[in-house]
Write a protein that holds these residues in place. Structure first.
Motif: not given
Length: 140
Positions: A53-71
């Motif tokens: 919400d802070l960056f106006s992007v989806s959780r999935l857009m952060i989880s994939n490049p951050s190597n987080i298995s589940s958003p």
């Protein structure tokens, strides 16, 4: 409140001013996609939804490049995150253009440009650059 982020063309070594990295409006690299490095912090940013919400992007857009298995996974304090942003070259006056990411943030009571730039956005921008792109806004 619009926010400016210190991002730049990775091919050129340019020293920023307090207002930001200067750029040329005719650059072929504008706009560009890049990532900012952000850390999960308590109490407000320990889940991908609040950071998204802070960056106006989806959780999935952060989880994939951050190597987080589940958003929907909870974050641990200071967990490293890679958040995608779009940057461009923004003319701020007749003689200066700066590298810019146009994010919206609602100023809360007691916020200052300094607190927003250092706390919520973890020094990804300077308070001077926030002032430059918001010349008519007076935080309360």
């Amino acid at each position: 409140l619009f926010l400016f982020f210190l991002c730049c063309d990775s091919q050129a070594v340019i020293e920023p001013t307090t207002s930001g990295y200067t750029c040329s409006l005719n650059q072929t690299t504008s706009p560009c996609q890049t990532y900012v490095y952000y850390r999960a912090v308590a109490p407000d940013f320990l889940d991908l939804a609040s950071v998204g919400d802070l960056f106006s992007v989806s959780r999935l857009m952060i989880s994939n490049p951050s190597n987080i298995s589940s958003p929907s996974s909870p974050l641990v304090p200071f967990q490293s995150l890679f958040v995608p942003i779009q940057c461009s070259c923004n003319r701020i006056n007749s003689s200066m253009s700066i590298s810019y990411a146009g994010l919206n943030y609602t100023i809360k009571a007691g916020n200052t440009f300094y607190l927003v730039s250092t706390d919520q956005f973890q020094n990804l921008t300077s308070f001077q650059s926030v002032e430059v792109v918001n010349p008519l806004l007076v935080p309360t």
